[in-house]
Write a protein that holds these residues in place. Structure first.
Motif, PDB file in Angstrom:
ATOM      1  N   TYR A   1      80.379  14.478  50.141  1.00  0.00           N
ATOM      2  CA  TYR A   1      79.317  14.504  51.137  1.00  0.00           C
ATOM      3  C   TYR A   1      78.776  15.910  51.315  1.00  0.00           C
ATOM      4  O   TYR A   1      77.600  16.111  51.626  1.00  0.00           O
ATOM      5  CB  TYR A   1      79.884  13.958  52.447  1.00  0.00           C
TER       6      TYR A   1
ATOM      7  N   GLY B   1      81.785  17.684  58.806  1.00  0.00           N
ATOM      8  CA  GLY B   1      80.342  17.898  58.860  1.00  0.00           C
ATOM      9  C   GLY B   1      79.611  16.646  59.319  1.00  0.00           C
ATOM     10  O   GLY B   1      78.701  16.701  60.154  1.00  0.00           O
ATOM     11  N   ALA B   2      80.047  15.492  58.791  1.00  0.00           N
ATOM     12  CA  ALA B   2      79.363  14.246  59.136  1.00  0.00           C
ATOM     13  C   ALA B   2      79.458  13.967  60.624  1.00  0.00           C
ATOM     14  O   ALA B   2      78.483  13.583  61.279  1.00  0.00           O
ATOM     15  CB  ALA B   2      79.975  13.097  58.343  1.00  0.00           C
TER      16      ALA B   2
ATOM     17  N   ARG C   1      77.239  16.441  62.748  1.00  0.00           N
ATOM     18  CA  ARG C   1      75.796  16.211  62.606  1.00  0.00           C
ATOM     19  C   ARG C   1      75.378  14.919  63.268  1.00  0.00           C
ATOM     20  O   ARG C   1      74.347  14.854  63.939  1.00  0.00           O
ATOM     21  CB  ARG C   1      75.431  16.168  61.130  1.00  0.00           C
ATOM     22  N   ARG C   2      76.191  13.860  63.103  1.00  0.00           N
ATOM     23  CA  ARG C   2      75.789  12.586  63.707  1.00  0.00           C
ATOM     24  C   ARG C   2      75.858  12.631  65.221  1.00  0.00           C
ATOM     25  O   ARG C   2      75.050  12.010  65.903  1.00  0.00           O
ATOM     26  CB  ARG C   2      76.679  11.475  63.171  1.00  0.00           C
TER      27      ARG C   2
ATOM     28  N   LEU D   1      82.495   5.960  60.733  1.00  0.00           N
ATOM     29  CA  LEU D   1      83.160   6.930  59.874  1.00  0.00           C
ATOM     30  C   LEU D   1      84.618   6.594  59.631  1.00  0.00           C
ATOM     31  O   LEU D   1      85.308   7.321  58.928  1.00  0.00           O
ATOM     32  CB  LEU D   1      83.098   8.332  60.508  1.00  0.00           C
TER      33      LEU D   1
ATOM     34  N   MET E   1      89.795  14.564  57.397  1.00  0.00           N
ATOM     35  CA  MET E   1      89.202  14.820  56.070  1.00  0.00           C
ATOM     36  C   MET E   1      88.058  15.808  56.156  1.00  0.00           C
ATOM     37  O   MET E   1      87.260  15.752  57.076  1.00  0.00           O
ATOM     38  CB  MET E   1      88.694  13.513  55.497  1.00  0.00           C
ATOM     39  N   PRO E   2      87.952  16.708  55.168  1.00  0.00           N
ATOM     40  CA  PRO E   2      86.921  17.745  55.273  1.00  0.00           C
ATOM     41  C   PRO E   2      85.507  17.192  55.246  1.00  0.00           C
ATOM     42  O   PRO E   2      84.608  17.744  55.875  1.00  0.00           O
ATOM     43  CB  PRO E   2      87.189  18.633  54.051  1.00  0.00           C
ATOM     44  N   GLY E   3      85.303  16.081  54.542  1.00  0.00           N
ATOM     45  CA  GLY E   3      83.958  15.500  54.510  1.00  0.00           C
ATOM     46  C   GLY E   3      83.528  15.010  55.877  1.00  0.00           C
ATOM     47  O   GLY E   3      82.356  15.080  56.253  1.00  0.00           O
ATOM     48  N   LYS E   4      84.495  14.546  56.671  1.00  0.00           N
ATOM     49  CA  LYS E   4      84.140  13.955  57.960  1.00  0.00           C
ATOM     50  C   LYS E   4      83.808  15.012  59.003  1.00  0.00           C
ATOM     51  O   LYS E   4      83.188  14.699  60.017  1.00  0.00           O
ATOM     52  CB  LYS E   4      85.295  13.090  58.466  1.00  0.00           C
TER      53      LYS E   4
ATOM     54  N   GLN F   1      81.342   5.821  52.794  1.00  0.00           N
ATOM     55  CA  GLN F   1      82.789   6.038  52.917  1.00  0.00           C
ATOM     56  C   GLN F   1      83.324   6.748  51.679  1.00  0.00           C
ATOM     57  O   GLN F   1      84.141   7.661  51.765  1.00  0.00           O
ATOM     58  CB  GLN F   1      83.526   4.704  53.059  1.00  0.00           C
TER      59      GLN F   1
ATOM     60  N   LEU G   1      82.501  10.348  51.926  1.00  0.00           N
ATOM     61  CA  LEU G   1      83.307  11.086  52.903  1.00  0.00           C
ATOM     62  C   LEU G   1      84.717  11.322  52.387  1.00  0.00           C
ATOM     63  O   LEU G   1      85.271  12.398  52.521  1.00  0.00           O
ATOM     64  CB  LEU G   1      83.398  10.295  54.203  1.00  0.00           C
TER      65      LEU G   1
END
Lengths: 616, 80
Positions: B24, A536-537, A540-541, A591, A531-534, B16, B19
């Protein structure tokens, strides 16, 4: 009185002739026709019988080639049959089933060890949510573009000038849209400046952004001892140890840093002759040639080897340098599915049967471009099958061992050694020194005629500056260390340590339940994020936990399969790997990245046998 | 301690959601806009379900019970 007529092998009518000559059993059906007239002494009956015999033979030769099973020798036929079944049932990426197939029994004659590759597919809801995420990003991208176009927002990126508004638009295509609206938002995870040697740990310069990644500024601090899981430092030769670099410093003081000339003018130093001999000895071939840049080795030398009228069969997921070289050469390019031998064989058969597109002449040359290890998938090429195909259909093989030289094989000599084959089977061996040797540059190796040809005809040799002597000395010392010529077993220890680290890392990641692509023996480990949101997350984490990773998204990978790519190094200690694995475990739970449906439990201790008897 | 665990769990759920929907990566004002739209849509779905679903379910049950049972309910009470 025998005519010396040339038997033509070009032209439409000679397709069948080419097939027969390809199977080394040319009987000259057309030849009897031509010759009979010239000789004149034969009776009509004899001639008719000869024609009939010729036609029958022609039919007998053509039919076996048409049937896919009869032509091969016993082993190969057996292998292909099994391989077809395996391909149909499990190996295809689209199938969703882990490719945990052991090929040991059926392919015993081609593969000496088991070849296990994994390309598991994630559950369906992941693909749906990935598209949903990209949809949201796209909608907001259109909104922001609208605001920028109507002046409600400042424009930070390149736009056309006022006077050019009526011209063909420059920045409206999808790539620019994607860069502006999706890439910019998570841009801080790439191009991070490093300020130390990229060994197993390195230092990063800290940078912050005030306007959501359009500009960065450095705070002045450095983040120290970040564990490096992104550098291609497979054998750990990127080091600053003074003893190790002694010879390099001597050469630096002797030659300086610049060569200031091309190979053909005054840029061939004795260092280049030394390194070329050493590379040839290392690989077990007749001769080699080194170039200053790895990318340029591919893109500048493929045009010298093939040209118009030749056919290039290249793998789907080949590196940009190979694609660029193939396009620059002007040859016809056909693409076969990634590591799929059935697809390659179909293309080869079509190429030989139909010839060039309009004239149906035979191709001047058919060359197969593959890589040793594919850096985005972590898969290893199926070299034994490709070599048997190449021998059967008389094509040439160009093997790009950028990631695999030094990293696989019992003594680090690449995929050729990994499969136990001889380097004579591969026509052109190419590799780079950037990955396992801690230097820069590339080489091309093979028969002496090939390398002599390249010395005169390669664009790189004529126009590009040759390799710096200090860098050449680094390669020489790394290679001598690998071969054991410096008197120690350090090279072999590094190769073994890399193998141990790779197997340990992959095994633990599989056990934890992540989806990992690639062969079990490749040090490149892509971990799928989807997923694209993950994306970056995750990056960074991991940086917050002091681990530097490389995440890859859309243009370099398919749109739904973004991943984090780990490069295991021989310089990583067990503690570093354990730190990384624990961080991955935690982050995977936080995540929700553990998509695998075939993993063992993440807590194997629970499976220990406990006594169920009551204590009395 | 319990409150903290609950708060962490709620934050994790919110994370969640961020994300999965790729909000996000959005800037704060875009996130507010996206949350408003999402909450509005979800509220409308819930309201529609609350208003329409029980009535439709009752009608469907009556329809199917007529097919299988076949006895119309009488509203006349039986007099002794």
């Amino acid at each position: 009185m025998e005519p010396s007529k040339q038997i033509s092998l070009t032209g439409r009518r000679s397709q069948k002739r080419r097939l027969k000559s390809a199977s080394d059993n040319y009987r000259g059906y057309m030849a009897t026709d031509h010759n009979a007239g010239e000789r004149g002494a034969e009776s009509g009956k004899l001639r008719r019988w000869k024609l009939l015999r010729g036609r029958t033979l022609l039919w007998v030769h053509v039919v076996p080639i048409m049937l896919p099973t009869a032509v091969c020798n016993g082993h190969l036929h057996h292998h292909h049959q099994k391989q077809n079944n395996l391909l149909k049932s499990g190996i295809c990426k689209k199938n969703g089933i882990t490719k945990g197939m052991k090929n040991g029994v059926s392919n015993g004659t081609l593969y000496k060890k088991t070849f296990i590759e994994h390309f598991e597919q994630a559950p369906m809801y992941v693909a749906v949510l990935t598209f949903l995420g990209f949809g949201v990003g796209t909608v907001f991208g259109y909104l922001r573009d609208f605001m920028r176009a109507w002046g409600l927002e400042k424009r930070n990126i390149a736009t056309e000038r006022e006077e050019q508004k009526d011209f063909v638009p420059l920045y409206q295509d999808f790539e620019n849209f994607y860069t502006r609206n999706l890439y910019m938002r998570i841009r801080d995870n790439w191009n991070r400046p490093i300020c130390s040697v990229p060994g197993p740990q390195f230092d990063l310069m800290e940078r912050v952004t005030d306007d959501y990644n359009w500009t960065f500024r450095f705070t002045g601090r450095t983040i120290k001892n970040v564990i490096n899981m992104g550098s291609y430092n497979y054998l750990g030769f990127a080091e600053t140890d003074v003893n190790a670099l002694k010879t390099v410093t001597i050469e630096l003081q002797k030659y300086g840093t610049g060569v200031c000339s091309t190979r053909q003018e005054m840029g061939t130093l004795d260092k280049h002759v030394e390194i070329e001999k050493l590379v040839a000895k290392f690989l077990g071939v007749e001769d080699a040639m080194v170039f200053g840049m790895g990318f340029a080795t591919n893109s500048m030398n493929i045009p010298a080897l093939v040209g118009k009228g030749c056919l290039i069969l290249s793998d789907e997921l080949n590196h940009t340098s190979l694609v660029l070289g193939a396009r620059l050469s002007g040859a016809t390019i056909r693409i076969f599915k990634h590591n799929n031998m059935q697809s390659l064989e179909n293309l080869l058969r079509d190429a030989i049967i139909y010839g060039q597109p309009r004239s149906h002449r035979a191709w001047r040359k058919i060359i197969i471009l593959v890589e040793g290890i594919y850096s985005m998938e972590g898969s290893i090429v199926r070299l034994p099958e490709i070599v048997s195909l190449k021998k059967k259909y008389k094509a040439y093989l160009y093997l790009d061992e950028a990631h695999s030289i030094g990293a696989v094989g019992a003594t680090g000599r690449g995929v050729v050694e990994y499969f136990g084959m001889s380097p004579d089977d591969v026509d052109v061996l190419m590799g780079t020194f950037t990955k396992s040797f801690g230097a820069a540059g590339g080489y091309l190796a093979g028969k002496k005629e090939l390398v002599d040809f390249l010395r005169t005809h390669s664009h790189s040799a004529v126009y590009a500056t040759s390799m710096c002597p200090a860098v050449a000395e680094q390669i020489i010392r790394a290679m001598k260390c690998l071969m054991g010529l410096d008197g120690t077993t350090q090279g072999l220890q590094r190769v073994r340590q890399l193998g141990r680290n790779t197997r340990y890392f992959r095994r633990r990641l599989h056990e934890m339940g992540f989806i990992i692509y690639g062969n079990d023996d490749s040090p490149v480990v892509p971990l799928l994020l989807y997923m694209p949101g993950k994306i970056g997350a995750f990056a960074r984490r991991m940086l917050e936990k002091n681990i530097g990773v490389v995440v890859v998204g859309f243009p370099a990978t398919p749109i739904t399969e973004s991943r984090a790519r780990f490069c295991v190094s021989a310089a990583h200690t067990r503690e570093m790997l354990d730190t990384v694995l624990n961080a991955l475990d935690e982050l995977g739970d936080f995540l929700r990245l553990k998509y695998s449906r075939y993993s063992k439990s993440s807590h194997p201790e629970l499976y220990e046998e406990t006594s169920h008897e009551l204590e009395d | 301690m319990d409150i903290k665990r609950v708060k962490d769990y709620i934050y994790w759920l919110y994370y969640q959601y961020l994300l999965i929907t790729c909000s996000y990566v959005l800037e704060p004002w875009e996130q507010s806009m996206f949350h408003t739209i999402t909450v509005t849509v979800v509220a409308m779905v819930v309201y529609t379900a609350y208003v329409f679903v029980p009535i439709h379910v009752r009608l469907a049950l009556e329809f199917f019970s007529q097919i299988f049972g076949g006895q119309p309910e009488s509203t006349v009470s039986i007099m002794n």
